[in-house]
Motif scaffolding. Structure first.
Motif: not given
Length: 160
Positions: A113, A115-116, A118
């Motif tokens: 989570g 890293t959103r 990416q």
């Protein structure tokens, strides 16, 4: 320990594209009574290689977290069961396993989570050398060059 990976005044005996070629050169020197304890093989021109192993999804992240947590929990449960008696041994092992799974799922979810989206792939990384240089203590340079010049199948100019 660092002294073992250094020479006082290192000089290049040759640069090779493959580690196996550098290894063959040192083996040839060794076969001809050269003092190879004064030789280093140094990987140069480093590059990082990353192999993508798969796509990350929430399902994969959570299941991987659960699996790694299960191993950790099982290990902790087994260690704690040494001190348990009777039926509490099984409860201790299963409790450790359950705690590990929950911990693994939560830590995996938090990491992914963060890293959103990416980095939605898994990979392994490795640093590799693209050249291998054979270095020798300066006082043995001439003898090493003379021997390698006689090596069968040697490159026409390994000193390039």
């Amino acid at each position: 320990m660092a002294e073992i990976f250094s020479l006082e005044y290192p000089q290049s005996l040759g640069v090779y594209d493959q580690y196996s070629d550098a290894q063959k050169a040192v083996d040839y020197l060794s076969d001809h009574e050269f003092p190879v304890q004064n030789v280093l093989i140094v990987g140069t021109e480093l590059k990082q290689v990353e192999r993508v192993t798969g796509r990350l999804t929430w399902g994969r992240v959570l299941s991987a977290g659960a699996a790694s947590g299960a191993w950790l929990g099982l290990f902790i449960g087994l260690i704690l069961s040494i001190f348990a008696e009777g039926e509490s041994v099984l409860v201790t092992v299963l409790g450790g396993l359950a705690f590990g799974i929950v911990f693994g799922v939560i830590s995996g979810a938090l990491g992914y989570g963060a890293t959103r989206g990416q980095r939605d792939f898994s990979s392994v990384q490795k640093v590799v050398a693209t050249k291998y240089e054979v270095l020798v203590e300066h006082k043995f340079l001439a003898d090493g060059q003379a021997l390698l010049a006689k090596q069968p199948g040697a490159a026409s100019n390994p000193f390039a």
